[in-house]
Design an enzyme around this catalytic site. Structure first.
Site, PDB file in Angstrom:
ATOM      1  N   HIS A 181      39.034  38.199  27.494  1.00 17.70           N
ATOM      2  CA  HIS A 181      39.167  37.608  26.164  1.00 17.70           C
ATOM      3  C   HIS A 181      38.197  38.225  25.155  1.00 17.70           C
ATOM      4  O   HIS A 181      38.369  38.052  23.950  1.00 17.70           O
ATOM      5  CB  HIS A 181      39.024  36.082  26.208  1.00 17.70           C
ATOM      6  N   ASP A 211      40.781  36.778  33.682  1.00 20.10           N
ATOM      7  CA  ASP A 211      39.944  36.928  32.492  1.00 20.10           C
ATOM      8  C   ASP A 211      38.851  37.980  32.711  1.00 20.10           C
ATOM      9  O   ASP A 211      37.696  37.784  32.334  1.00 20.10           O
ATOM     10  CB  ASP A 211      39.321  35.603  32.063  1.00 20.10           C
ATOM     11  N   GLY A 291      29.533  34.467  22.314  1.00 16.24           N
ATOM     12  CA  GLY A 291      28.896  35.784  22.314  1.00 16.24           C
ATOM     13  C   GLY A 291      28.318  36.154  23.663  1.00 16.24           C
ATOM     14  O   GLY A 291      28.071  37.313  23.955  1.00 16.24           O
ATOM     15  N   ASN A 292      28.086  35.141  24.527  1.00 11.50           N
ATOM     16  CA  ASN A 292      27.609  35.394  25.886  1.00 11.50           C
ATOM     17  C   ASN A 292      28.726  35.829  26.829  1.00 11.50           C
ATOM     18  O   ASN A 292      28.459  36.299  27.940  1.00 11.50           O
ATOM     19  CB  ASN A 292      26.954  34.145  26.486  1.00 11.50           C
ATOM     20  N   SER A 293      29.980  35.659  26.413  1.00 11.66           N
ATOM     21  CA  SER A 293      31.109  35.992  27.280  1.00 11.66           C
ATOM     22  C   SER A 293      31.004  37.427  27.788  1.00 11.66           C
ATOM     23  O   SER A 293      30.786  38.356  27.019  1.00 11.66           O
ATOM     24  CB  SER A 293      32.427  35.834  26.532  1.00 11.66           C
ATOM     25  N   GLY A 349      54.430  32.184  46.134  1.00 11.62           N
ATOM     26  CA  GLY A 349      55.785  32.697  45.961  1.00 11.62           C
ATOM     27  C   GLY A 349      56.763  31.656  45.466  1.00 11.62           C
ATOM     28  O   GLY A 349      57.902  31.584  45.949  1.00 11.62           O
ATOM     29  N   VAL A 350      56.332  30.835  44.500  1.00 12.12           N
ATOM     30  CA  VAL A 350      57.209  29.831  43.921  1.00 12.12           C
ATOM     31  C   VAL A 350      56.994  29.788  42.413  1.00 12.12           C
ATOM     32  O   VAL A 350      55.959  30.192  41.904  1.00 12.12           O
ATOM     33  CB  VAL A 350      56.935  28.422  44.497  1.00 12.12           C
TER      34      VAL A 350
END
Length: 477
Positions: A181, A211, A291-293, A349-350
């Site tokens: 992100h 992510d 901003g720490n992401s 697998g569904v």
């Protein structure tokens, strides 16, 4: 609410905490204190009257003093023996190489635990190097000095504007791990390293559902990079000291400290590009802000143990509840991306939708929560195990599943090839079905293991809730 973040707003910084101060005080009378003063009389004497006893002149006080002689030789011999034994042990350790002592450092062997990442848990002896600073440098200063050069600030430009996030240097080739992100939709990426020099970067690859993303500096050959040391997130314990490093509100090279508040937290977040599954995350109270992401969560050895990703907050700023993707998982995904492979994850697998009171009532279901199977992928793990469309999964290995997201998270928390037991409601029956989790590498492009339909989080939206109330009122006796 949980939310990912990257921004560049100002924030007030805090000063360095005061050093520890010794506590001092005077000892009490019960601990080595002595009372002094002249005797004014013997017991029973009146003030101003001299006392007389045993024929002694008045005013004379008789004291009996008992002297004992300490047997000094045994005490001396015992002390000498202890010193000799201690000296022999130290000399033996130094001669065998168990301790290596110089002017400022000590090195000693440490047997790693069963979860150690360096030797595969074999219990082999490795060397721990302890640096002794005569000026008593704090732990935070030492860890920051080690890890800061390995954390970068990431600036992006997109059609919607710009953003600021963080990243971690993985190698000298210029590969940097961050959150998806942070660079999502970026048309240009600039990376600022520890010496405040900025470089252009290009996208290597992403794993949207985790992510995570890897970017690489353009022409990194001339850049002096410091790859971060990788730790072992499986060895973490609740209460362990940690440091978060990144660019909160655009303030580059910022650190905050805290502890591991909890382990194995999981959630799912949805945006315009799809659903991100955050499984087995590390919860910390170290301040994590927009901003720490993509920045680093490191342990007391300055080793990377997590990628700071989301926070739980009503204000959008740190409330002491932040989450990091465990480094063992993140590095595995990063290595796949760098190798040019499609990152893979465990899957059942569904195709599923969530069951809530509205859908249960409208579709005539007997239960009000779970994951409703709408499609079974041919020859997939669920198909081979006997799962059928219309089945409702209510638990995985005995742990309740209340929504479609819950089922996918339960699968993502485990390993490819692991067998799980699904509790399935089929009509009036409740079945226990074992499923061997497969790899989603061949089906990711088709999004066949994602959630579909409305209210995939298990909650009713406003329209569904209104309709649910109207149906209830219409059917009242």
């Amino acid at each position: 609410m949980s939310q990912p973040f990257s921004t560049q707003q100002p924030v007030q910084s805090t000063g360095r905490p005061a050093a520890d101060r010794p506590v001092s005080g005077s000892p009490g009378m019960g601990q080595g204190a002595q009372a002094s003063g002249p005797a004014t009389g013997a017991p029973g004497s009146m003030p101003g009257q001299p006392a007389a006893a045993n024929g002694q002149p008045a005013g004379t006080i008789t004291r009996t003093v008992v002297k004992t002689r300490t047997k000094k030789l045994p005490v001396f011999l015992a002390s000498l023996g202890g010193l000799v034994v201690g000296a022999v042990l130290i000399i033996a350790l130094v001669m065998t190489g168990a301790f290596r002592i110089d002017e400022t450092n000590v090195e000693a062997p440490v047997v790693s635990g069963a979860t150690g990442s360096d030797n595969g848990g074999s219990g082999e002896s490795v060397t721990q190097h302890i640096e002794i600073d005569p000026e008593d440098t704090t732990l935070s200063e030492v860890v920051a000095a080690k890890a800061l050069p390995s954390v970068v600030s990431i600036g992006t430009e997109s059609a919607d504007g710009g953003g600021i996030g963080s990243g971690v240097i993985l190698d000298t080739d210029g590969n940097i791990l961050t959150n998806y992100h942070v660079i999502q939709g970026a048309q240009a990426i600039m990376v600022t390293v520890n010496d405040e020099t900025s470089y252009e970067a290009e996208l290597v690859g992403v794993d949207e559902s985790s992510d995570l993303a890897v970017i690489r500096l353009v022409d990194a050959g001339d850049v002096n990079l410091t790859p971060i040391e990788i730790g072992d997130s499986d060895a973490l314990a609740v209460g362990e000291w940690v440091m978060a490093i990144g660019s909160p509100f655009g303030n580059e090279q910022s650190v905050s400290t805290g502890i591991v508040s909890a382990l194995y937290r999981s959630t799912a977040m949805r945006d315009t590009s799809g659903t991100s599954i955050y499984a087995n995350m590390i919860q910390t109270d170290a301040a994590i802000n927009p901003g720490n992401s993509g920045g680093a969560l490191v342990n007391s050895e300055g080793q990377l143990i997590g990628i700071n990703s989301i926070i739980e907050s009503y204000s959008g700023s740190s409330s002491g509840v932040g989450f990091a993707i465990p480094v063992n998982y993140a590095i595995d995904i990063a290595n796949q991306i760098i190798a040019g492979e499609t990152p893979t994850h465990p899957y059942i697998g569904v195709t599923v939708t969530s069951v809530n009171p509205y859908t249960a009532r409208s579709e005539g279901l007997d239960i009000t929560s779970g994951a409703n199977v709408t499609e079974v992928i041919a020859n997939g793990p669920a198909d081979e195990a006997g799962i059928e469309p219309g089945d409702i999964v209510t638990a995985v290995n005995g742990e309740a599943v209340s929504s479609a997201d819950g089922l996918i998270i339960a699968a993502r928390e485990r390993e490819i090839g692991e067998t799980v037991t699904l509790t399935v409601v089929r009509g009036d029956e409740e079945l226990q079905i074992d499923v061997v989790l497969g790899s989603d590498g061949d089906v990711q492009a088709e999004n066949q293991d994602g959630t579909t339909g409305d209210s995939s989080g298990g909650f009713m939206d406003e329209d569904e809730f209104q309709q649910y109330l109207e149906d209830l009122m219409a059917n009242r006796p």
